[in-house]
Enzyme design. Structure first.
Site, PDB file in Angstrom:
ATOM      1  N   HIS A  26       7.127 -31.560   8.629  1.00 11.87           N
ATOM      2  CA  HIS A  26       6.592 -30.220   8.377  1.00 11.87           C
ATOM      3  C   HIS A  26       5.597 -30.243   7.210  1.00 11.87           C
ATOM      4  O   HIS A  26       4.641 -29.473   7.179  1.00 11.87           O
ATOM      5  CB  HIS A  26       7.726 -29.240   8.098  1.00 11.87           C
ATOM      6  CG  HIS A  26       8.727 -29.190   9.212  1.00 11.87           C
ATOM      7  ND1 HIS A  26       8.394 -28.764  10.474  1.00 11.87           N
ATOM      8  CD2 HIS A  26      10.032 -29.562   9.261  1.00 11.87           C
ATOM      9  CE1 HIS A  26       9.455 -28.856  11.259  1.00 11.87           C
ATOM     10  NE2 HIS A  26      10.457 -29.341  10.542  1.00 11.87           N
ATOM     11  N   HIS A  48       9.851 -24.523   7.639  1.00 13.44           N
ATOM     12  CA  HIS A  48       8.842 -25.314   8.358  1.00 13.44           C
ATOM     13  C   HIS A  48       7.421 -25.103   7.842  1.00 13.44           C
ATOM     14  O   HIS A  48       6.617 -26.034   7.886  1.00 13.44           O
ATOM     15  CB  HIS A  48       8.883 -24.973   9.853  1.00 13.44           C
ATOM     16  CG  HIS A  48      10.082 -25.523  10.550  1.00 13.44           C
ATOM     17  ND1 HIS A  48      10.238 -25.498  11.919  1.00 13.44           N
ATOM     18  CD2 HIS A  48      11.206 -26.120  10.062  1.00 13.44           C
ATOM     19  CE1 HIS A  48      11.392 -26.055  12.251  1.00 13.44           C
ATOM     20  NE2 HIS A  48      12.006 -26.427  11.138  1.00 13.44           N
ATOM     21  N   ASP A  73       0.860  -1.182   0.000  1.00 20.86           N
ATOM     22  CA  ASP A  73       0.000   0.000   0.000  1.00 20.86           C
ATOM     23  C   ASP A  73       0.904   1.242   0.000  1.00 20.86           C
ATOM     24  O   ASP A  73       2.134   1.143  -0.153  1.00 20.86           O
ATOM     25  CB  ASP A  73      -1.028  -0.041   1.140  1.00 20.86           C
ATOM     26  CG  ASP A  73      -0.410   0.203   2.517  1.00 20.86           C
ATOM     27  OD1 ASP A  73       0.833   0.346   2.612  1.00 20.86           O
ATOM     28  OD2 ASP A  73      -1.165   0.240   3.499  1.00 20.86           O
ATOM     29  N   CYS A 131       2.940  -3.386   3.959  1.00 20.14           N
ATOM     30  CA  CYS A 131       2.106  -2.249   4.342  1.00 20.14           C
ATOM     31  C   CYS A 131       2.761  -1.622   5.568  1.00 20.14           C
ATOM     32  O   CYS A 131       3.934  -1.882   5.834  1.00 20.14           O
ATOM     33  CB  CYS A 131       0.646  -2.655   4.556  1.00 20.14           C
ATOM     34  SG  CYS A 131       0.311  -3.749   5.951  1.00 20.14           S
ATOM     35  N   THR A 188       2.371  -2.062   8.837  1.00 20.95           N
ATOM     36  CA  THR A 188       2.774  -3.083   9.808  1.00 20.95           C
ATOM     37  C   THR A 188       3.077  -4.426   9.169  1.00 20.95           C
ATOM     38  O   THR A 188       3.652  -5.305   9.830  1.00 20.95           O
ATOM     39  CB  THR A 188       1.648  -3.319  10.830  1.00 20.95           C
ATOM     40  OG1 THR A 188       0.481  -3.740  10.110  1.00 20.95           O
ATOM     41  CG2 THR A 188       1.346  -2.055  11.625  1.00 20.95           C
TER      42      THR A 188
HETATM   43  C1  RB5 Z   1      -2.248   2.400   6.506  1.00 22.17           C
HETATM   44  O1  RB5 Z   1      -2.318   3.569   7.230  1.00 22.17           O
HETATM   45  C2  RB5 Z   1      -2.015   1.208   7.427  1.00 22.17           C
HETATM   46  O2  RB5 Z   1      -3.176   0.926   8.150  1.00 22.17           O
HETATM   47  C3  RB5 Z   1      -1.568   0.008   6.651  1.00 22.17           C
HETATM   48  O3  RB5 Z   1      -0.408   0.316   5.952  1.00 22.17           O
HETATM   49  C4  RB5 Z   1      -1.226  -1.239   7.452  1.00 22.17           C
HETATM   50  O4  RB5 Z   1      -0.384  -0.948   8.517  1.00 22.17           O
HETATM   51  C5  RB5 Z   1      -2.349  -2.099   7.846  1.00 22.17           C
HETATM   52  O5  RB5 Z   1      -2.194  -3.193   8.381  1.00 22.17           O
END
Ligand code: RB5
Length: 149
Positions: free
Chosen positions: A137, A102, A12, A69, A71
């Site tokens: 596995h 695994h 993203d 993204c 996180t």
């Molecule tokens: C975008 O602001 C953020 O929510 C996205 O990049 C991500 O971290 C979602 O899991």
């Protein structure tokens, strides 16, 4: 379909620069980086990008996928909804090794707001250079697949 040397990359808006750096490492390792964007920084929706990359892996068009993204979590959740995809978020090298050795993961997810770019590139390298161990596995991975119905 025979395994190939294509790795799809997507993200993203939160991870465009990191995605480009990881794509370069993918290329340097001798893989074809199939970067499906986005290329502009407007706010976008990670489920769309996770799903698009996952479809290319599930279809066999790409052997592996690397998605990013903020996180790594949301795009991973979306990718794992696609049948045949096993995607894990990694912030360390050991996890990157283990999800291949695994779990036979075919997709890796990275968090651009969690780890540094150099770490992301190294995690991607470990992911792409670690083989699945099979054996016991494989039994467990088959059990994961069975949950897909
Ligand atoms: C975008 O602001 C953020 O929510 C996205 O990049 C991500 O971290 C979602 O899991």
């Amino acid at each position: 379909m025979a395994l190939n040397k294509r790795v799809v990359l997507s993200s993203d808006h939160a991870a465009i620069e990191m995605r480009m750096a990881v794509a370069q490492r993918v290329t340097d390792l001798g893989w074809e980086a199939v970067d499906i964007g986005p290329s502009t920084p407007e706010s976008t929706h990670y489920p769309e990008h996770g799903a698009a990359a996952a479809q290319l892996v599930a279809s066999g068009d790409c052997r592996f996928g690397i998605i990013l993204c903020g996180t790594g979590q949301g795009i991973m959740m979306a990718a794992n909804k696609v049948k045949g995809v096993r995607c894990g978020v990694c912030s360390d090298l050991f996890s990157a090794e283990m999800i291949r050795a695994h779990n036979d993961a075919n997709m890796l997810s990275l968090g651009a707001r969690v780890i540094e770019e150099a770490d992301a590139m190294q995690i991607a390298e470990v992911f792409l250079t670690t083989e699945f161990e099979g054996g016991r596995h494989g039994t467990r991975v088959d059990m994961i697949s069975a949950l897909e119905g």
